[in-house]
Design a protein around this motif. Structure first.
Motif, mmCIF file in Angstrom:
data_model
loop_
_atom_site.group_PDB
_atom_site.id
_atom_site.type_symbol
_atom_site.label_atom_id
_atom_site.label_comp_id
_atom_site.label_asym_id
_atom_site.label_seq_id
_atom_site.Cartn_x
_atom_site.Cartn_y
_atom_site.Cartn_z
ATOM 1 N N ARG A 594 0.869 -1.178 0.000
ATOM 2 C CA ARG A 594 0.000 0.000 0.000
ATOM 3 C C ARG A 594 0.906 1.227 0.000
ATOM 4 N N ARG A 650 0.414 -1.245 -5.232
ATOM 5 C CA ARG A 650 -0.846 -0.567 -5.533
ATOM 6 C C ARG A 650 -0.638 0.939 -5.542
ATOM 7 N N GLY A 798 -9.748 -7.175 -3.499
ATOM 8 C CA GLY A 798 -9.665 -6.405 -2.253
ATOM 9 C C GLY A 798 -10.943 -6.706 -1.503
ATOM 10 N N ASN A 800 -11.777 -6.442 1.469
ATOM 11 C CA ASN A 800 -12.260 -5.496 2.488
ATOM 12 C C ASN A 800 -13.294 -4.567 1.858
ATOM 13 N N ASP A 801 -12.893 -3.934 0.751
ATOM 14 C CA ASP A 801 -13.838 -3.047 0.081
ATOM 15 C C ASP A 801 -14.957 -3.825 -0.583
ATOM 16 N N ARG A 811 -17.035 -0.318 6.474
ATOM 17 C CA ARG A 811 -16.049 -1.104 7.219
ATOM 18 C C ARG A 811 -15.569 -0.377 8.457
HETATM 19 C C1 PEP Z 1 -9.236 -4.264 0.288
HETATM 20 O O1 PEP Z 1 -10.103 -3.419 0.062
HETATM 21 O O2 PEP Z 1 -9.478 -5.449 0.547
HETATM 22 C C2 PEP Z 1 -7.817 -3.883 0.279
HETATM 23 C C3 PEP Z 1 -6.879 -4.798 0.396
HETATM 24 O O3 PEP Z 1 -7.552 -2.558 0.219
HETATM 25 P P1 PEP Z 1 -7.644 -1.590 1.478
HETATM 26 O O4 PEP Z 1 -7.890 -2.401 2.679
HETATM 27 O O5 PEP Z 1 -6.370 -0.850 1.514
HETATM 28 O O6 PEP Z 1 -8.814 -0.721 1.084
#
Ligand code: PEP
Ligand code: MG
Length: 914
Positions: A594, A650, A798, A800-801, A811
Motif C-alpha cells: 500500500r 498498488r 480487495g 475489504n472493500d 467497514r
Molecule cells: C481491500 O479493500 O481489501 C484492500 C486490500 O484494500 P484496502 O484495505 O487498503 O482498502
C-alpha cells in the motif's frame, strides 16, 4: 419411528465413536469405551436429533421419545440391579449435555437425579453414610433448582454460606448431618416460594425436567457465545447422556479426577492430571478446590499426595486405560474418572484440547512412533495454532531483574503458554470496558466460570488464584491460545475491593501485572514480551536453528504443508523490513504494497500535504518532485528484500483528506511550513471534505483526476526496478490500480503507466518485464470481469472493500451494529474477518470464471484481510485462486491453511472445528 435413544452397558453399545453427529462427542465415546471393554457406568444417550425435533416442535418433546426412554430405563434397572424411584435402594442417574463439539462448562449438568424425601433415607442406609446421602440430596436440589427451575443459583450459595458461618466452618465438608438436613428443607422451601410449586418428588418427572433443561441449555447465551467464538454451527443441537451415578465422595477410598494422556500445555509424553479425594466430579472442573497431582513425578518431592501413591491399584489400571485409549484413538485424550470405594470408572474420553506447542509435539511424536501418517499430522495442527508458536516470551534478563526486585508475586500452573502483560481487571465486564479503550487487559479472578467468557475474549491473558490445569480458565484459555496462569495460590483476589494481594504487596484495578504462561510466574508491573524461538531464528537471527527442537519441527511441518498445497501465499507489506520478515516466514512475494503508507512517514507527510493542498498542476508537480526520490528508494528496498519474487504495488488509494491536519493548530503549523496562510489551507481542506469518503474521491478516481500522481508513482517503480536490474537484482513488479469499476478507468490509467514505462526504459536503457492489473473491490468490476480481464494482466480481490460494497456495510462503522447482529444471529461471523462465501464469495467465483474466460492465464489473488483467515483460505482454494496475501505473521497460518484446503479437497482432512 426414528431411533432416538442409544443404550450402552457392560461391553455392549448401540452407538460408536463414529456417531458424534447423532450422539454428541461424549455419548459417542461412552459407547465406544464401553464396547472396547473399558469400565463405564451403564446408561443411554438421547440423540441430537431428539434435541432438534424438540426445538422444531416449539420446545415440545418429540413423539416416541417417552416410550424409548422408558424402555432404556427398564434395561438400565436390570443391568444395574436397582430400580428408579425405589425408596429402599434407589437407582440414581446423572443427566449431562454433550454436543458434537466439546463446549466445556457451557451447558448444564444434573447429578444424583432420582433422590426424593424417602429415597434419601434409602441411600443413607445402603451407603451406611447418612451425611453423604443428605449432601447428595442437597446438591441435587441445588443443581436441579438452578438448572431446571431457574431459581437463581446465588440464593443457594447464600444459604450455604450462612450455614457455614453458623457452624463456624470454612468448608462445605465441615457441615454436619443436622446442618445438611436443615439446608435441604430450606432449599425446598425456597424453591416452593420462588416457583410456586413443591420440589418434584417423582423421579420420572425429575428426569423429563432435566432432559428438557439440557435441550434448552443448547440455546443459552453462554453456549451461543462459545459457538460463535469457535465457529460451531447453531443448528446441530446437543445430545443428553443419562448414566448411572457412581460416587467419588463416599469416603477416603473414593476420588474423582480428570487427566490428559499427555501434557496439554507442552505436549510432553507423560500422564498428566489432577484429582480430588472424596469429591464429586464437578468439584474438579469447577476449580473451587485446588486438586492434587495424579502421578508421583508430577507431584514432585516424595509424591505422597498423588493418586499414584494413595490409590496404587487404580492408578495402575488407569495407566493401562491411558495406553488402550491412545492406541485406540491414535491421539491424546482428555479423560474423566471416578473411584468409588476402590473401583475405577471412566466417565468420559475425548480428544484433548491442547496448545499450539503441544499440538505440534504430540503430532510429531505420534508420527515418529509410526501411529499416524504425514497427512494426519498436518490435519492435527490447526492453522491458527501457529500464531501461538510465534507468540512472544519474556526476556530472561528482564525477568531476573524483576525477581531480584522482589516483583514476583507468586507462581501458579502454566496453563496456556505465551507472555502477557496488562492492566488488571477483576471482572469480565471491566475487562471488556477497559479493552474497548485500547488497553491491554489481564483478567484476574479467583477462578473463572463460563460467565467470564466475554472478559476472557477481551483480555490479553488470564490469571486465577485457584483451580488446576483442567479448570475452566485453563481449558478455555488454551482453546483461545491465550497466555494463562491458574492456581497461583499465593495471591488473594478480592473482587469487591478490586484488590490483588500477595504477601505485603497490593495491586489495584488498572495496575500492571505480567504472567508467563509457560512457567506459571506472576510478576508485578509490566515486562516487555520478547520474540519466540522461531522468531529469534527466522527474523532476528539471534538463535541458531539447530539449537531449537521446536524450530526443527516447525520447519518440517512447513515443508510438508508446502508440499501439500496448491495455493501460493504472498504477504501484504509496505516496508523492506516487513517484506524481509514475511519472506523469512515463507512469503512467495508481495500481494499488496500500500504505497500510501509510505506517505505517512514523517519526512514525507509535509510534501504529501503540499501536493494535496496545491491550487494547480504546477504546485502539485513541485510537491511530487520532492516525493519521487523517496518513493523510488522505498521500492528499491522492497525489490531487494523480495529479489526474484513478484511484488504487487498498488497506486495511491485512500481519500486525500486522510493525509490532512485536523486541528487549527496543525493547520497553522503547516501554513508556516508551506508559507501559506492557514486560513487558505483550511478553506482548501473544506473543499476536499466528502460526505462518504470511502465511496468518494479515492482509488483510481484520484488517478483519473490527478494523473500526475500515478505517473510519479509509476516512474518511481520503473526507475527503482531498472536500478535493481542494473545491480543484478531480479525484479518482477506488478502494478495495481485500485477501485476500478469500469473498463475505461483501467484502460486510461494502464495506458499512462505503460507510457511512463516506455520513457523510463528509453532513458535507462533497461527494460524490466512487468504486469499491470487491477484490484477487484467494486461489485461492478465483478460483473464486467470478462471485459476488464481483456485489458488487465492480473486481478487481486480487495475483499475489504468488496465486502463493504457488497453488503453496503461501512467497514469503519460496522462496530456500531455488528455485536447486535452476531447476538441476534443475523450474521454468523464478522464478514470482514471471514469471507461471506454465499454473497461476496459468489462474486469472487463469477469474477474468476469470467476473467479466465477472457484471458486464460489471468493471475488471480486476494489481498484483503481474509487472506490470513483459514476458513477463507479454504474458500479461495476452492475458487481456483492462484494466491492469497496476508500480513507477515499470518503467512505460516495461510501456508498451513492452504495445505489443509488441499487435503480437505482430497477428503483426507476433516472439518475446521473438529
Ligand atoms: C481491500 O479493500 O481489501 C484492500 C486490500 O484494500 P484496502 O484495505 O487498503 O482498502
Ligand atoms: Mg481496498
Amino acid at each position: 419411528m426414528d431411533k432416538l435413544v442409544y443404550f450402552f452397558a457392560k461391553g455392549q453399545a448401540e452407538g460408536s465413536a463414529s456417531m458424534k453427529d447423532l450422539l454428541g462427542g461424549k455419548g459417542a465415546n461412552l459407547a465406544e469405551m464401553t464396547a472396547i471393554g473399558i469400565p463405564v457406568p451403564p446408561g443411554f444417550t438421547i440423540s441430537t436429533r431428539a434435541c432438534n425435533l424438540y426445538f422444531e416442535r416449539g420446545r415440545k418433546m418429540p413423539e416416541g421419545l417417552e416410550g424409548q426412554v422408558g424402555q432404556a430405563l427398564t434395561r438400565l434397572e436390570k443391568v444395574f440391579g436397582k430400580r428408579f424411584g425405589d425408596v429402599a435402594d434407589p437407582l440414581l442417574v446423572s443427566v449431562r449435555s454433550g454436543a458434537k463439539f466439546s463446549m466445556p462448562g457451557m451447558m448444564d449438568t444434573i447429578l444424583n437425579l432420582g433422590l426424593n424425601d424417602q429415597a434419601v433415607e434409602g441411600l443413607a442406609r445402603v451407603s451406611g453414610d447418612r451425611r453423604f446421602a443428605l449432601d447428595s440430596y442437597r446438591r441435587f436440589v441445588q443443581m436441579y433448582a438452578g438448572v431446571v427451575l431457574d431459581v437463581p443459583k446465588h440464593d443457594f450459595e447464600t444459604m450455604i454460606a450462612a450455614a457455614k458461618k453458623a457452624r463456624r466452618v470454612a468448608d462445605d465438608t465441615g457441615l454436619q448431618e443436622k446442618d445438611l438436613e436443615k439446608l435441604v428443607a430450606a432449599f425446598k422451601k425456597h424453591v416452593k416460594k420462588a416457583t410456586g410449586k413443591a420440589f418434584p418428588q417423582d423421579p420420572v418427572d425429575q428426569l423429563w425436567g432435566a432432559v428438557a433443561a439440557v435441550f434448552r441449555s443448547w440455546d443459552n447465551d453462554r453456549a451461543r457465545l462459545y459457538r460463535r467464538q469457535y465457529g460451531i454451527p447453531d443448528d446441530i443441537g446437543t445430545a443428553v447422556n443419562v448414566q448411572c451415578m457412581v460416587f467419588g465422595n463416599l469416603g477416603d477410598d473414593c476420588a474423582t479426577g480428570v487427566a490428559f494422556t499427555r501434557n496439554p500445555a507442552t505436549g510432553e509424553n507423560v500422564f498428566f492430571g489432577e484429582y480430588l479425594p472424596n469429591a464429586q466430579g464437578e468439584d474438579v472442573v469447577a476449580g473451587i478446590r485446588t486438586p492434587l497431582p495424579i502421578s508421583r513425578a508430577q507431584a514432585g518431592g516424595d509424591g505422597s499426595g498423588s493418586l499414584e501413591a494413595r490409590h496404587a491399584a487404580c492408578y495402575a489400571q488407569l495407566l493401562g486405560i491411558r495406553d488402550t485409549l491412545e492406541t485406540h484413538y491414535k491421539d491424546m485424550q482428555d479423560i474423566e474418572f471416578t473411584i468409588e470405594r476402590g473401583t475405577l470408572y471412566m466417565l468420559q474420553t475425548r480428544t484433548g484440547k491442547r496448545t499450539g506447542l503441544a499440538a505440534l509435539h504430540i503430532a510429531f511424536d505420534f508420527k515418529e512412533a509410526g501411529v499416524i501418517d504425514t497427512k494426519t499430522l498436518l490435519s492435527r495442527i490447526e492453522a491458527d495454532m501457529l500464531v501461538q508458536l510465534l507468540a512472544p516470551i519474556f526476556d530472561g534478563k528482564e525477568k531476573d531483574r524483576a525477581r531480584k526486585d522482589g516483583r514476583v508475586l507468586g507462581k501458579g500452573l502454566p496453563a496456556g503458554p505465551g507472555a502477557a502483560s496488562g492492566a488488571i481487571a477483576f471482572t469480565a465486564e471491566r475487562a471488556v470496558e477497559m479493552a474497548k479503550k485500547g488497553r491491554p487487559v489481564l483478567l484476574v479472578r479467583s477462578e473463572t466460570s463460563p460467565e467470564d467468557l466475554a472478559g476472557m475474549v477481551a483480555a490479553v491473558g488470564i490469571l486465577t488464584s485457584r483451580g488446576g490445569m483442567t479448570s475452566h480458565a485453563a481449558v478455555v484459555a488454551r482453546g483461545m491460545g491465550k497466555p494463562c496462569v491458574v492456581g497461583a495460590e499465593a495471591l488473594r483476589v478480592e473482587v469487591e475491593k478490586r484488590r490483588l494481594t500477595a504477601g505485603k504487596r497490593t495491586l489495584k484495578e488498572g495496575d500492571f501485572v505480567s504472567i508467563d504462561g509457560s512457567t506459571g510466574e506472576v510478576i508485578a508491573g509490566s515486562l516487555t514480551p520478547h520474540p519466540s524461538e522461531i522468531q529469534q531464528i527466522l527474523v532476528e537471527k539471534t538463535l541458531k536453528p539447530e539449537r531449537s527442537r521446536l524450530y526443527g519441527r516447525y520447519a518440517q511441518l512447513m515443508r510438508w504443508a508446502d508440499d501439500g498445497r496448491r495455493l501460493k501465499v504472498r504477504t501484504n507489506a509496505d516496508t523492506p523490513h516487513d517484506a524481509a520478515v514475511a519472506r523469512a516466514f515463507g512469503a512467495q512475494g508481495i500481494g499488496l504494497c500500500r504505497t500510501e503508507h509510505m506517505f505517512f512517514a514523517e519526512d514525507r507527510i509535509a510534501a504529501v500535504r503540499e501536493m494535496i493542498l496545491a491550487d494547480d498542476l504546477a504546485g502539485r508537480a513541485k510537491a511530487l518532485a520532492k516525493l519521487l526520490p523517496m518513493q523510488r528508494q522505498d521500492f528499491v528496498g522492497i525489490f531487494r528484500a523480495m529479489a526474484g519474487l513478484p511484488v504487487t504495488i498498488r497506486l495511491l488509494d485512500p481519500p486525500l483528506h486522510e493525509f490532512l491536519p485536523t486541528t487549527p493548530e496543525q493547520f497553522r503549523r503547516l501554513g508556516r511550513e508551506m508559507r501559506v496562510p492557514a486560513a487558505r489551507l483550511m478553506e482548501r481542506a473544506e473543499q476536499l471534505h466528502e460526505t462518504n469518503p470511502m465511496l468518494g474521491h479515492r482509488g483510481c478516481r484520484l488517478g483519473i483526476t490527478y494523473p500526475e500522481v500515478y505517473e510519479m508513482q509509476a516512474r518511481a517503480i520503473f526507475e527503482a526496478a531498472a536500478k535493481c536490474a542494473a545491480s543484478k537484482v531480479e525484479v518482477h513488479p506488478e502494478i495495481m490500480i485500485p477501485l476500478v469499476g469500469t473498463v475505461r478507468e483501467f484502460v486510461d490509467l494502464a495506458g499512462r503507466i505503460r507510457a511512463v514505462g516506455e520513457t523510463v526504459a528509453a532513458k535507462t536503457k533497461t527494460r524490466v518485464p512487468y504486469l499491470v492489473g487491477t484490484m477487484i473491490e467494486v461489485p461492478r468490476a465483478c460483473l464486467i470481469a470478462g471485459a476488464i480481464a481483456k485489458e488487465a494482466q492480473f486481478f487481486s480481490f480487495g475483499t475489504n472493500d468488496l465486502t463493504q460494497m457488497t453488503y453496503g456495510f461501512s467497514r469503519d462503522d460496522i462496530g456500531k451494529f455488528l455485536p447486535a447482529y452476531l447476538d441476534e444471529r443475523i450474521l454468523p461471523v464478522d464478514p470482514f474477518q471471514s469471507i461471506d462465501q454465499d454473497g461476496v464469495g459468489r462474486l469472487v467465483k463469477l469474477t474468476v470464471e469470467e476473467g479466465r474466460g477472457a484471458r486464460a492465464d489471468l493471475k488471480v489473488g486476494i489481498c484483503g484481510e481474509h487472506g490470513g483467515d483459514p476458513a477463507s483460505v479454504d474458500f479461495f482454494h476452492r475458487s481456483g485462486l492462484d494466491y492469497v496475501s496476508c500480513s507477515p505473521y499470518r503467512v505460516p497460518v495461510a501456508r498451513l491453511a492452504a495445505a489443509h484446503a488441499a487435503l480437505r479437497e482430497d477428503g483426507t482432512h476433516g472439518s475446521t472445528t473438529a
